[in-house]
Scaffold this motif. Structure first.
Motif, short mmCIF file in Angstrom:
data_model
loop_
_atom_site.label_atom_id
_atom_site.label_comp_id
_atom_site.label_asym_id
_atom_site.label_seq_id
_atom_site.Cartn_x
_atom_site.Cartn_y
_atom_site.Cartn_z
N LEU A 122 0.84 -1.32 0.10
CA LEU A 122 -0.05 0.12 -0.06
C LEU A 122 0.96 1.36 -0.01
N ALA A 123 2.15 1.29 0.77
CA ALA A 123 2.74 2.27 0.69
C ALA A 123 3.64 2.66 -0.58
N PHE A 124 3.96 1.59 -1.18
CA PHE A 124 4.65 1.87 -2.44
C PHE A 124 3.59 2.39 -3.67
N VAL A 125 2.23 1.43 -3.69
CA VAL A 125 1.46 2.11 -4.53
C VAL A 125 1.08 3.55 -4.42
N THR A 126 0.85 4.02 -3.32
CA THR A 126 0.56 5.44 -2.86
C THR A 126 1.45 6.30 -3.43
N VAL A 127 2.71 6.04 -3.02
CA VAL A 127 4.00 6.93 -3.36
C VAL A 127 4.05 6.85 -4.98
N ALA A 128 3.87 5.61 -5.52
CA ALA A 128 4.10 5.65 -7.13
C ALA A 128 2.91 6.54 -7.81
N ARG A 129 1.73 6.41 -7.18
CA ARG A 129 0.51 7.02 -7.80
C ARG A 129 0.56 8.58 -7.60
N GLU A 130 1.22 9.10 -6.22
CA GLU A 130 1.27 10.54 -6.09
C GLU A 130 2.42 11.14 -6.60
N GLY A 131 3.60 10.30 -7.00
CA GLY A 131 4.72 10.73 -7.50
C GLY A 131 5.59 11.68 -6.43
N SER A 132 5.18 11.23 -5.26
CA SER A 132 5.76 12.27 -4.07
C SER A 132 5.90 11.54 -2.97
N PHE A 133 6.59 11.35 -1.88
CA PHE A 133 6.76 10.67 -0.52
C PHE A 133 6.01 11.76 0.29
N THR A 134 6.15 13.12 0.03
CA THR A 134 5.20 14.07 1.02
C THR A 134 3.80 13.83 0.95
N LYS A 135 3.21 13.84 -0.53
CA LYS A 135 2.11 13.77 -0.70
C LYS A 135 1.33 12.45 -0.38
N GLU A 179 14.22 -4.07 -0.36
CA GLU A 179 15.38 -4.76 0.16
C GLU A 179 14.93 -6.20 0.13
N ARG A 180 13.53 -6.31 0.65
CA ARG A 180 13.17 -7.97 0.43
C ARG A 180 12.74 -8.53 -0.80
N LEU A 181 12.46 -7.39 -1.70
CA LEU A 181 12.20 -8.11 -3.25
C LEU A 181 13.52 -8.07 -3.94
N ASP A 182 14.72 -7.50 -3.46
CA ASP A 182 15.81 -7.49 -3.99
C ASP A 182 16.09 -6.69 -5.47
N VAL A 183 14.91 -5.49 -5.62
CA VAL A 183 15.00 -4.96 -6.89
C VAL A 183 14.49 -3.46 -6.37
N ARG A 184 14.90 -2.56 -7.25
CA ARG A 184 14.56 -1.16 -7.17
C ARG A 184 13.22 -0.95 -7.67
N LEU A 185 12.38 -0.21 -6.72
CA LEU A 185 10.70 -0.03 -7.49
C LEU A 185 10.77 1.13 -7.83
N LEU A 186 11.71 2.44 -7.34
CA LEU A 186 11.09 3.66 -7.57
C LEU A 186 12.51 4.42 -7.88
N HIS A 187 12.52 5.26 -8.83
CA HIS A 187 13.41 6.16 -9.17
C HIS A 187 13.22 7.29 -8.36
N ARG A 188 14.25 8.00 -7.55
CA ARG A 188 14.26 9.19 -6.71
C ARG A 188 15.25 10.10 -7.12
N THR A 189 14.57 11.42 -7.23
CA THR A 189 15.30 12.66 -7.45
C THR A 189 15.06 13.52 -6.41
N THR A 190 15.73 14.62 -6.17
CA THR A 190 15.37 15.66 -5.23
C THR A 190 13.88 16.27 -5.75
N ARG A 191 13.63 16.33 -6.84
CA ARG A 191 12.21 16.81 -7.42
C ARG A 191 11.05 16.09 -7.48
N SER A 192 11.48 14.65 -7.81
CA SER A 192 10.39 13.83 -8.20
C SER A 192 10.43 12.19 -8.06
N VAL A 193 9.30 11.38 -7.88
CA VAL A 193 9.57 9.87 -7.75
C VAL A 193 8.92 9.32 -8.85
N SER A 194 9.26 8.30 -9.44
CA SER A 194 8.71 7.72 -10.26
C SER A 194 9.06 6.26 -10.34
#
Length: 297
Positions: free
Chosen positions: A9-22, A43-58
């Motif tokens: 749920l945490a991952f899906v919400t971040v991915a949809r909002e494109g922001s950890f803050t939102k 870490e548990r899946l051993d795969v990166r799910l999100l690209h993180r930059t200072t301005r956005s998340v995708s």
């Protein structure tokens, strides 16, 4: 593998909002806690799910695949949990609605506040938005639109009578600048404009008479979305505004505003509450729909 669906749920919400803050605000957790949760899932899946930059998340390619497969299932679970409320003694649940300011002020709020008083376990979240929101993608239960702009695959319930626009300004403005006889003459006046996200530009005022349709691109000092603020600008003598008729009836009656081009402003289809035809209506949602439903009788 330790299965924790809160992580998903945490991952899906971040991915949809494109922001950890939102996403943190939506989930009611701190941003650092949410970041830690998503990182733990990666870490548990051993795969990166999100690209993180200072301005956005995708989402990464793997993240996008997980989002598309898991996101709808979590939404289904939410709806099924809402349906459990049917077995409560009192209707309960959260209903999310998106609507523009005029519909919210004149139609939704007067009726919604009565529902909230009668059903204390029902929660309503209202988002004021002038664009055509994809209520499925944005996880709204329903939205409000004019009848002429409804999507064919939605259930639509009328919630207002037919509407009509009005072109108004103060008596002082008309005395100083003269009254237009045709819509085309508005281009020579100071007009209070609105920029609609759905159009990507300033709205062209729409008129019709005897089957003839005219759209006028007016100009002025002010461009503002809020119909309340456009009305206030007109009352302050800053120019001509074009707003729903019901907003100016009192001002017309007391003479603080004077109307022109009335014969060029016919009625048009009013507001509808719309929602997906696959929506599993909870008791709380059904109560709200019944409260909002418009009847001419």
């Amino acid at each position: 593998m330790n299965k924790n669906y809160n992580d998903l749920l945490a991952f899906v919400t971040v991915a949809r909002e494109g922001s950890f803050t939102k996403a943190a605000g939506q989930l009611g957790v701190s941003q650092s806690a949410l970041s830690h949760t998503v990182k733990g899932l990666e870490e548990r899946l051993d795969v990166r799910l999100l690209h993180r930059t200072t301005r956005s998340v995708s989402p990464t390619e793997a993240g996008e695949r997980l989002l598309q497969s898991v996101g709808p299932k979590l939404a289904d679970i939410d709806r099924e949990l809402e349906m459990v409320n049917e077995f409560k003694l009192r209707p309960a649940g959260t209903i999310r609605i998106t609507a523009a300011e005029h519909a919210l002020k004149t139609i939704l709020w007067p009726k919604i506040k009565q529902v909230l008083k009668e059903y204390p376990d029902i929660t309503v979240e209202i988002s004021m938005n002038y664009g055509f929101v994809d209520i499925v993608a944005e996880r709204f239960d329903a939205g409000v639109r004019l009848g002429e702009s409804l999507e064919q695959d939605m259930i639509a319930i009328p919630i207002s009578p037919r509407l009509r626009m009005a072109v108004v300004a103060t008596p002082e403005y008309w005395a100083n600048h003269g009254k237009p006889v045709t819509p085309h003459e508005l281009v020579n006046h100071r007009c209070i404009n609105i920029r609609l996200p759905t159009l990507g530009g300033v709205y062209a005022w729409e008129f019709e008479k005897d089957g003839k349709v005219i759209n006028v691109n007016v100009k002025g000092q002010i461009v503002i979305e809020s119909s309340v603020n456009r009305l206030d600008a007109a009352l302050s003598g800053l120019g001509i505004t074009y707003v729903p008729e019901d907003m100016v009836m009192e001002s017309l009656a007391d003479g603080s505003l004077v109307r022109v081009l009335e014969e060029w402003c016919p009625e048009f289809d009013g507001y509808y509450l719309y929602y997906p035809n696959r929506q599993l209506s909870s008791p709380a949602f059904k109560i709200l729909v019944d409260a909002l439903r418009y009847s001419s009788r």
